[in-house]
Write an enzyme that holds these catalytic residues in place. Structure first.
Site, PDB file in Angstrom:
ATOM      1  N   HIS A 113      68.761  74.204  59.093  1.00 32.43           N
ATOM      2  CA  HIS A 113      68.162  73.993  60.404  1.00 32.43           C
ATOM      3  C   HIS A 113      68.325  72.537  60.828  1.00 32.43           C
ATOM      4  O   HIS A 113      68.650  71.673  60.017  1.00 32.43           O
ATOM      5  CB  HIS A 113      66.676  74.354  60.370  1.00 32.43           C
ATOM      6  CG  HIS A 113      65.873  73.473  59.460  1.00 32.43           C
ATOM      7  ND1 HIS A 113      65.586  73.818  58.151  1.00 32.43           N
ATOM      8  CD2 HIS A 113      65.306  72.252  59.651  1.00 32.43           C
ATOM      9  CE1 HIS A 113      64.880  72.860  57.589  1.00 32.43           C
ATOM     10  NE2 HIS A 113      64.703  71.889  58.479  1.00 32.43           N
ATOM     11  N   HIS A 156      70.430  66.188  62.272  1.00 31.06           N
ATOM     12  CA  HIS A 156      71.358  66.544  61.196  1.00 31.06           C
ATOM     13  C   HIS A 156      70.997  67.905  60.616  1.00 31.06           C
ATOM     14  O   HIS A 156      69.872  68.401  60.765  1.00 31.06           O
ATOM     15  CB  HIS A 156      71.343  65.490  60.088  1.00 31.06           C
ATOM     16  CG  HIS A 156      69.998  65.340  59.429  1.00 31.06           C
ATOM     17  ND1 HIS A 156      68.983  64.585  59.966  1.00 31.06           N
ATOM     18  CD2 HIS A 156      69.501  65.870  58.274  1.00 31.06           C
ATOM     19  CE1 HIS A 156      67.927  64.639  59.185  1.00 31.06           C
ATOM     20  NE2 HIS A 156      68.221  65.423  58.149  1.00 31.06           N
TER      21      HIS A 156
END
EC number: 3.1.4.-
Length: 290
Positions: free
Chosen positions: A145, A233
């Site tokens: 995620h 990220h």
């Protein structure tokens, strides 16, 4: 339901009838005497109405003994040992909580998920294997995620209101794409965990718009907002402690070359941002984008 009438006044104007049905009659019944015996006309004032004679005193109410409280009730609110939270870090891969557990508090996190295609786990396995050459033992992430908030503490009775506010704020947001193809090393704020992640190189502005809306909800509940200049990220693996020195420039360069040369990496690292999720404790709420 109408209230039950305890004393009923007669409609007759007769003095005898009113003396048998008025308050004096009621007091006489309580004391065991007739109302006519209890009333002293000389000590009756217009302001106070009918009074009991000063020589007559009602007996004090009889005390009713209290029943003992059952043992089951006495112990029903004591903490159940089975409900205690086990803080043994050995059972959680050495991970340590950022904040102590407290009953009624739920660790809450907002993010956008990535459902990997079939070849993506192969890429992660290759990176984990190459990092091991430099003495870094990475544990693959159980799910992938991009975070849109810090992990914050939310009271249980706030969860539904929090999620509903997220839905309202994100209602106008459209789906979009982002690309994560630049490897980078991250640590948490306590620097007791290290992460290897793929930084977003395209779609940053759209993710920042999502964070701005999520921050508005966090502020409504007086919770800490996201980082001022976040590095969005996709975390791939983690290890306990600060391993930034081991994952040095040479190691990171070798890992980046492995990513760039991986077959179909351009397709694997293109993310479809179609929903935002809120995880509170063991509950996950999905908020689809338009």
């Amino acid at each position: 339901m109408s209230a039950e009438v305890l004393v009923e006044y007669s409609s007759s104007s007769s003095e005898d009838e009113s003396s048998l049905t008025g308050p004096s009659c009621f007091l006489g019944v309580l004391s065991g005497r007739s109302s006519k015996d209890d009333v002293n006309p000389e000590k009756t004032s217009p302001a106070e109405g009918v009074q009991v004679r000063s020589s007559e005193v009602l007996p004090p109410p009889r005390e009713v003994p209290r029943l003992p409280v059952p043992e089951s009730v006495l112990h029903m609110f004591q903490d159940n040992p089975e409900d205690q939270i086990n803080e043994d870090v050995n059972k959680h891969g050495g991970r340590v909580r950022s904040f102590p557990h407290e009953r009624g508090n739920w660790a809450t996190h907002v993010y956008t998920p990535y459902e990997p295609v079939e070849e993506f786990p192969e890429l992660v396995d290759m990176l984990v294997s190459n990092a091991y050459k430099y003495g870094v033992v990475l544990t693959k992430m159980e799910e992938f995620h991009i975070s849109l908030s810090r992990t914050v503490v939310l009271r249980h009775h706030w969860i539904s209101l929090f999620v509903q506010s997220l839905r309202d704020k994100l209602l106008p947001t459209h789906r979009f794409f982002c690309v994560t193809n630049q490897l980078k090393v991250y640590t948490n704020e306590e620097r007791n965990r290290t992460f290897l992640g793929l930084e977003v190189s395209s779609g940053y502005a759209e993710l920042q718009d999502l964070v701005w809306e999520v921050d508005r909800v966090l502020q409504e509940f007086d919770l800490e907002t996201f980082y001022e200049n976040p590095s969005f990220h996709l975390s791939l693996g983690w290890c306990v402690g600060d391993a930034t020195e081991k994952l040095n420039a040479k190691c990171l360069q070798e890992l980046q070359e492995a990513v760039d040369g991986f077959e179909d990496s351009a397709i694997l690292l293109r993310l479809h941002v179609e929903e935002v999720r809120c995880k509170a404790g063991n509950k996950i709420f999905s908020i689809p984008l338009r």
